[in-house]
Scaffold this motif. Structure first.
Motif, PDB file in Angstrom:
ATOM      1  N   ILE A 194     -22.541 -42.861 -21.489  1.00  0.00           N
ATOM      2  CA  ILE A 194     -22.660 -42.238 -19.722  1.00  0.00           C
ATOM      3  C   ILE A 194     -22.409 -44.141 -19.254  1.00  0.00           C
ATOM      4  CG2 ILE A 194     -23.892 -42.731 -17.593  1.00  0.00           C
ATOM      5  CD1 ILE A 194     -25.219 -39.715 -19.195  1.00  0.00           C
ATOM      6  N   ILE A 195     -23.265 -44.849 -18.445  1.00  0.00           N
ATOM      7  CA  ILE A 195     -23.085 -46.286 -19.191  1.00  0.00           C
ATOM      8  C   ILE A 195     -22.074 -47.254 -19.225  1.00  0.00           C
ATOM      9  CG2 ILE A 195     -24.466 -48.917 -19.398  1.00  0.00           C
ATOM     10  CD1 ILE A 195     -26.512 -46.856 -17.722  1.00  0.00           C
ATOM     11  N   ILE A 196     -21.684 -47.136 -20.628  1.00  0.00           N
ATOM     12  CA  ILE A 196     -19.742 -47.549 -20.265  1.00  0.00           C
ATOM     13  C   ILE A 196     -18.807 -46.900 -19.397  1.00  0.00           C
ATOM     14  CG2 ILE A 196     -20.116 -48.358 -22.520  1.00  0.00           C
ATOM     15  CD1 ILE A 196     -18.372 -46.648 -23.551  1.00  0.00           C
ATOM     16  N   GLY A 197     -19.489 -45.122 -18.785  1.00  0.00           N
ATOM     17  CA  GLY A 197     -17.889 -44.443 -18.226  1.00  0.00           C
ATOM     18  C   GLY A 197     -17.680 -43.667 -18.162  1.00  0.00           C
ATOM     19  N   GLU A 202      -2.097 -46.628 -19.744  1.00  0.00           N
ATOM     20  CA  GLU A 202      -0.891 -45.363 -19.511  1.00  0.00           C
ATOM     21  C   GLU A 202      -1.228 -44.306 -18.534  1.00  0.00           C
ATOM     22  OE1 GLU A 202       0.148 -44.523 -23.199  1.00  0.00           O
ATOM     23  OE2 GLU A 202      -0.919 -45.888 -24.361  1.00  0.00           O
ATOM     24  N   SER A 203       0.253 -44.581 -18.390  1.00  0.00           N
ATOM     25  CA  SER A 203       0.759 -42.817 -17.171  1.00  0.00           C
ATOM     26  C   SER A 203       0.190 -41.243 -17.534  1.00  0.00           C
ATOM     27  CB  SER A 203       1.851 -43.515 -16.484  1.00  0.00           C
ATOM     28  OG  SER A 203       2.205 -42.640 -15.394  1.00  0.00           O
ATOM     29  N   LYS A 208      -7.563 -43.827 -32.585  1.00  0.00           N
ATOM     30  CA  LYS A 208      -6.744 -43.858 -30.418  1.00  0.00           C
ATOM     31  C   LYS A 208      -5.633 -43.206 -30.162  1.00  0.00           C
ATOM     32  CE  LYS A 208      -7.699 -48.781 -30.163  1.00  0.00           C
ATOM     33  NZ  LYS A 208      -7.382 -50.415 -30.038  1.00  0.00           N
ATOM     34  N   ASN A 209      -5.053 -42.697 -31.431  1.00  0.00           N
ATOM     35  CA  ASN A 209      -3.695 -42.012 -31.719  1.00  0.00           C
ATOM     36  C   ASN A 209      -3.955 -40.374 -31.178  1.00  0.00           C
ATOM     37  OD1 ASN A 209      -1.549 -44.152 -31.770  1.00  0.00           O
ATOM     38  ND2 ASN A 209      -1.910 -43.419 -33.577  1.00  0.00           N
ATOM     39  N   LYS A 210      -4.941 -40.314 -32.263  1.00  0.00           N
ATOM     40  CA  LYS A 210      -5.905 -38.951 -31.762  1.00  0.00           C
ATOM     41  C   LYS A 210      -6.283 -39.053 -29.886  1.00  0.00           C
ATOM     42  CE  LYS A 210      -5.346 -37.197 -35.520  1.00  0.00           C
ATOM     43  NZ  LYS A 210      -4.033 -35.730 -35.951  1.00  0.00           N
ATOM     44  N   LYS A 220     -10.569 -46.206 -21.017  1.00  0.00           N
ATOM     45  CA  LYS A 220      -9.569 -47.389 -21.076  1.00  0.00           C
ATOM     46  C   LYS A 220      -8.878 -46.152 -19.683  1.00  0.00           C
ATOM     47  CE  LYS A 220      -7.074 -51.507 -22.024  1.00  0.00           C
ATOM     48  NZ  LYS A 220      -6.808 -52.617 -23.638  1.00  0.00           N
ATOM     49  N   MET A 221      -8.072 -45.292 -21.035  1.00  0.00           N
ATOM     50  CA  MET A 221      -6.413 -44.432 -20.642  1.00  0.00           C
ATOM     51  C   MET A 221      -6.587 -43.422 -19.485  1.00  0.00           C
ATOM     52  SD  MET A 221      -4.530 -44.924 -23.514  1.00  0.00           S
ATOM     53  CE  MET A 221      -5.148 -46.221 -23.107  1.00  0.00           C
ATOM     54  N   MET A 222      -8.349 -43.466 -19.462  1.00  0.00           N
ATOM     55  CA  MET A 222      -8.374 -42.003 -18.306  1.00  0.00           C
ATOM     56  C   MET A 222      -8.653 -42.720 -17.886  1.00  0.00           C
ATOM     57  SD  MET A 222      -7.549 -39.069 -19.660  1.00  0.00           S
ATOM     58  CE  MET A 222      -5.666 -40.028 -19.618  1.00  0.00           C
TER      59      MET A 222
END
Length: 273
Positions: free
Chosen positions: A59-62, A21-22, A246-248, A270-272
């Motif tokens: 941290i490992i997952i990003g 998402e943007s 997810k909505n929060k 994933k969003m960022m």
């Protein structure tokens, strides 16, 4: 031909739905949101919150870093632990501020599937993370000790300062406090450190302005987009927690906050990213 066109249209819709998402982010954090795990990977994960494993995997997952709950033992050792009483989540009992570290240094979490994990010191966490300065940490200082004396305040903040100086993390760590007298003591000794007041919005804004703090820590449910704008106009950053869906996560991003401590960490990454 018409059938092929229909299949192509469905394919495009599926591909589009998988794209990130943007968001048009406007904040004091270089117009980006710093993604933090809540005690590491958050609630209901494979690892207990504040364990080394939870923070390391976050941290490992990003993630950009993690929030960590901090308490101090009677002999001034800083532990990563959330609960007010040890018996709430471990086989030990009592309160950390009444214990020396050697009394509880093998404390394990008691609830499945966490029984193989131990309560750890902040020193242990930081010493085992490579490239430590690449990450941001919010230390939520849980001062359950009712002692309001200057001696207690100095002992606690000196322990924090020793840890930060040992790993040269003054630019990587933000401190969260509820108690104003401890904030004042830390500000007096180290005005260069980043301090957030854990508060409701109006009281937090007034305190942050009066004491020249970096920001306010607040639940995502208790701050509006308009209040975030008001804080930013006063040079005050906003750090939110309580993003457990997810909505929060999306709501927090759309409010233009500066930092998000998420329990839905993989989704926020994933969003960022």
């Amino acid at each position: 031909m018409k059938k092929n066109l229909t299949l192509f249209t469905v394919f495009i819709i599926i591909i589009s739905s998988c794209e990130k998402e943007s968001f048009n982010i406007s904040n004091l954090n270089n117009n980006r949101v710093t993604v933090l795990g809540h005690g590491g990977m958050g609630y209901s994960d494979l690892y207990p919150m504040n364990s080394f494993e939870s923070i390391f995997n976050c941290i490992i997952i990003g993630a950009d870093g993690s929030e960590i709950d901090v308490q101090m033992t009677k002999d001034s050792v800083l532990l990563a632990f959330h609960d007010k009483f040890l018996e709430q989540s471990t086989y030990f009992s009592g309160q950390i501020f009444n214990k020396n570290w050697d009394e509880i240094n093998n404390a394990k979490y008691k609830d499945p599937p966490y029984t193989n994990y131990e309560v750890v010191t902040l020193d242990n966490i930081f010493s085992n993370i490579e490239n430590l300065k690449n990450y941001t940490f919010f230390l939520e200082c849980k001062n359950y000790n009712p002692d309001t004396s200057l001696l207690y305040r100095n002992t606690f903040i000196n322990a924090l300062i020793r840890l930060i100086d040992k790993y040269e993390l003054e630019n990587n760590v933000c401190f969260e406090f509820k108690r104003k007298e401890i904030i004042k003591s830390l500000k007096a000794k180290r005005p260069d450190l980043k301090i957030f007041i854990y508060s409701n919005f109006e009281d937090g804004l007034n305190t942050a302005k009066d004491l020249q703090l970096t920001g306010i820590t607040i639940s995502v449910d208790d701050v509006s987009k308009e209040q975030v704008v008001k804080a930013h106009s006063n040079g005050i950053m906003i750090n939110v927690f309580g993003t457990n869906t997810k909505n929060k996560n999306i709501e927090a991003i759309e409010k233009n906050v500066d930092f998000i401590q998420s329990d839905k960490l993989k989704h926020l990454i994933k969003m960022m990213k």
